[in-house]
Motif scaffolding. Structure first.
Motif, PDB file in Angstrom:
ATOM      1  N   ILE A   1      68.469  82.247  -7.009  1.00 37.24           N
ATOM      2  CA  ILE A   1      69.688  81.833  -7.633  1.00 37.24           C
ATOM      3  C   ILE A   1      70.097  83.754  -7.710  1.00 37.24           C
ATOM      4  O   ILE A   1      71.577  83.630  -8.546  1.00 37.24           O
ATOM      5  N   HIS A   2      69.135  84.769  -7.847  1.00 35.37           N
ATOM      6  CA  HIS A   2      70.902  85.866  -8.102  1.00 35.37           C
ATOM      7  C   HIS A   2      70.372  86.666  -6.198  1.00 35.37           C
ATOM      8  O   HIS A   2      70.797  87.777  -6.966  1.00 35.37           O
TER       9      HIS A   2
ATOM     10  N   SER B   1      75.065  82.312  -7.278  1.00 37.89           N
ATOM     11  CA  SER B   1      75.208  82.574  -8.300  1.00 37.89           C
ATOM     12  C   SER B   1      76.576  82.016  -8.694  1.00 37.89           C
ATOM     13  O   SER B   1      77.345  81.410  -9.606  1.00 37.89           O
TER      14      SER B   1
ATOM     15  N   LEU C   1      62.281  67.564 -10.440  1.00 40.00           N
ATOM     16  CA  LEU C   1      63.548  66.695 -10.728  1.00 40.00           C
ATOM     17  C   LEU C   1      63.814  65.351 -10.918  1.00 40.00           C
ATOM     18  O   LEU C   1      63.668  65.160 -11.578  1.00 40.00           O
TER      19      LEU C   1
ATOM     20  N   VAL D   1      69.628  71.780 -14.095  1.00 42.82           N
ATOM     21  CA  VAL D   1      69.055  71.886 -14.196  1.00 42.82           C
ATOM     22  C   VAL D   1      68.841  72.882 -12.676  1.00 42.82           C
ATOM     23  O   VAL D   1      68.786  72.152 -12.182  1.00 42.82           O
ATOM     24  N   ILE D   2      68.210  73.579 -13.198  1.00 40.41           N
ATOM     25  CA  ILE D   2      68.356  74.669 -11.773  1.00 40.41           C
ATOM     26  C   ILE D   2      66.806  75.470 -11.852  1.00 40.41           C
ATOM     27  O   ILE D   2      66.309  75.694 -12.296  1.00 40.41           O
ATOM     28  N   CYS D   3      66.897  75.514 -10.066  1.00 40.76           N
ATOM     29  CA  CYS D   3      65.060  75.109  -9.358  1.00 40.76           C
ATOM     30  C   CYS D   3      65.715  76.269  -7.915  1.00 40.76           C
ATOM     31  O   CYS D   3      66.462  75.730  -7.316  1.00 40.76           O
ATOM     32  N   GLN D   4      64.416  77.575  -7.717  1.00 41.75           N
ATOM     33  CA  GLN D   4      65.030  78.225  -7.269  1.00 41.75           C
ATOM     34  C   GLN D   4      63.816  78.017  -5.720  1.00 41.75           C
ATOM     35  O   GLN D   4      62.349  77.361  -6.049  1.00 41.75           O
TER      36      GLN D   4
ATOM     37  N   ALA E   1      60.077  71.621  -5.969  1.00 40.79           N
ATOM     38  CA  ALA E   1      60.864  71.326  -7.420  1.00 40.79           C
ATOM     39  C   ALA E   1      62.704  69.738  -7.253  1.00 40.79           C
ATOM     40  O   ALA E   1      62.014  69.801  -8.029  1.00 40.79           O
TER      41      ALA E   1
END
Lengths: 338, 338
Positions: A71-72, A77, A113, A95-98, A109
């Motif tokens: 995400i970063h 992002s 989900l 909903v966010i997953c890495q 993930a």
DNA sequence: TTGTAAGCGTTATCAT
DNA sequence: ATGATAACGCTTACAA
């Protein structure tokens, strides 16, 4: 706190919950006056639809999952940011997953989900994901998929990609036009579509300019700062005067090495990166790069998953244009006026 | 696709859905053998709990909302990343909203979140949010709140902040120790706690060193690159030989100006930023900054909201230590060995 | 320790 | 155009 239900509204108005539900849900079989009354009363009482109950009953889900490597990372992002805001406005939750670049985490993930009953998933695969096999097994038939950036074309659903081949072509051409003649490449992991595409664009540009391809100055594999530093040494040894890099960090690594050796950029050596990370304009010399328009990718991906979930399409392949951002690192001709 | 329900499991085992529910939910009043049988059968049938139904019935929600000014700011994206992974492992979903630094959007986000019945919210306020009033009105009593970084202390719940005052103190002290004597400050918007705290740290350091405070070289307000550029001009005019900046971008702006004027950093002028953005180590000269440990903030915030939702606490204030990262921009004494 | 039964708030499917 | 009723899949008193 909002404990108001459609039953409260119904009682207050002397009608039934079903009518209230219809009025609020946009059902055409409701008298306009009724709808108006319901809406007013709803506002008055501070009613807010209980999405959970709604989803349970309708079987539909208004949640969309996003799976990305990290995400970063700026590129991702911005995509998330854009997708999130489109989806939110359309009434979906996100909903966010890495995946942390690991296929294992990616599959985990995906399972989580589908477990929480998302209606659709936006995904950009981890580098270690080698095929769509495991993905398809962990995602049910009725969950829609939109892949972006790193995609597999044997997976059903939609894809959003950049015109990576053209991007690389333009970047390489830009170096050629600036008078560099022996142009190497950091070509990235050649098992992933985007890197294959970009390598292809690089080759097309050379061909177009009548420059023979020399694989000894093509460096596949890792493209982080360290790899860039190491490969730059070899490239220089082998007589390169420029590098096309499929990543800004590898270009930065090359810059580290060249600076150490006292080689002047862009006078003696030209450099172009890819992704147009924030830092490219902050360092000195600034780094020429290819803008991938992540905001546009995110928005298009969001709209694509909405169409998919609504059944308006069964899949589409969308290509987002890239744009070369010329900066100092390749400006041998001095065409930049600051 | 998983259409398996607890009823299927119950029937297959000749028991009732309630027992299955209990077995799966970790209820202690279940025979171990029963639990084992249920779990095995669940796995065999590929059962996945329907979280929607579960939430509806229990009235609880396993979703946590996060509201931040902008997702694609490094500091925030790392916090989200960290919080998300802790929450996910604990069985929560995460919904993310942006306030785009506008109080209006912040309140809208809050309303949407409470509307989708989140159990808790992690929030860092927008710069334009002047008090906790509007926040409290849009969040119900039964939604738990954890504020981080930019907080209001009159809001119930927990807070996670940096020891900003100490961070600023150490940064300013570092400049003093490097022999700078007329140290100005980009102090930020003085209506927000973190900036007040940091200004306080700056003042304490000066006092400690016996340097009188000169408000004519303190520049409050905006701290973006442009503001940094503009204020640097004034600072220089007024005889500064160093600047403490409550943000890396404003320090970058100052650097732009100083470079333009041919003033050498750190020889003639010292610079420290705040936040330790990625680019601080990439530019040249590299920028001394204060690491805020966003990963730690994110993790602590996630754990705090979990405790709050579980009712294990009614609020706690957690402080995360900052750390000065000395780099070239303030290294007048040459104490850095590369 | 397990079964019974009553909902959580909404929407779908009949009727009317 | 509206009402009555059942059901979505699960949890939880209460009973046994």
């Amino acid at each position: 706190m909002s404990k108001v239900t459609i039953i409260d509204i119904a009682e207050a108005l002397g009608i039934t919950p079903s009518t209230v539900s219809r009025a609020l849900g946009g059902n055409p079989y409701v008298k306009e006056s009724t709808r108006k009354a319901v809406q007013d009363k709803a506002k008055e009482l501070g009613y807010e639809r209980n999405i959970i109950a709604s989803n349970l009953r309708s079987g539909k889900t208004s949640t969309v999952g996003i799976v990305i490597p990290r995400i970063h990372r700026n590129f991702f992002s911005i995509i998330i940011s854009a997708a999130e805001s489109v989806l939110y406005d359309a009434g979906y939750s996100v909903v966010i997953c890495q995946s942390h670049e690991k296929e294992e985490d990616e599959i985990r993930a995906l399972k989580t989900l589908t477990g929480s009953r998302v209606g659709g998933i936006l995904i950009s695969h981890s580098l270690s994901t080698k095929s769509g096999k495991g993905i398809m097994e962990s995602v049910g038939r009725d969950v829609k998929l939109v892949q972006f950036d790193r995609v597999f074309h044997d997976i059903p659903g939609s894809t959003i990609t950049n015109d990576d081949s053209n991007g690389a072509y333009n970047a390489t051409m830009h170096l050629i036009k600036n008078g560099y003649t022996r142009i190497g490449a950091f070509s990235g992991y050649q098992g992933t579509d985007i890197y294959i595409e970009r390598y292809d664009g690089y080759k097309r540009a050379l061909e177009h300019a009548g420059i023979p391809l020399d694989e000894s100055i093509v460096f596949p594999g890792f493209i982080d700062r360290e790899a860039g530093y190491a490969s730059a040494a070899k490239a220089l040894e082998r007589g390169c005067d420029a590098l096309y890099c499929t990543g800004d960090y590898s270009a930065l690594g090359a810059m580290d090495y060249l600076r150490e050796k006292g080689i002047s950029i862009p006078k003696e050596f030209g450099l172009v990166g890819t992704a147009n990370e924030d830092f490219t304009s902050l360092i000195s010399p600034s780094l020429t790069s290819t803008e991938q328009n992540p905001r546009e990718i995110g928005e298009k991906a969001a709209l694509a998953i909405i169409r998919l979930m609504r059944g308006e399409t069964s899949g589409e392949d969308i290509v987002v244009k890239t744009k070369l951002i010329p900066r100092e690192s390749s400006d041998r001709k001095g065409s930049l006026h600051k």
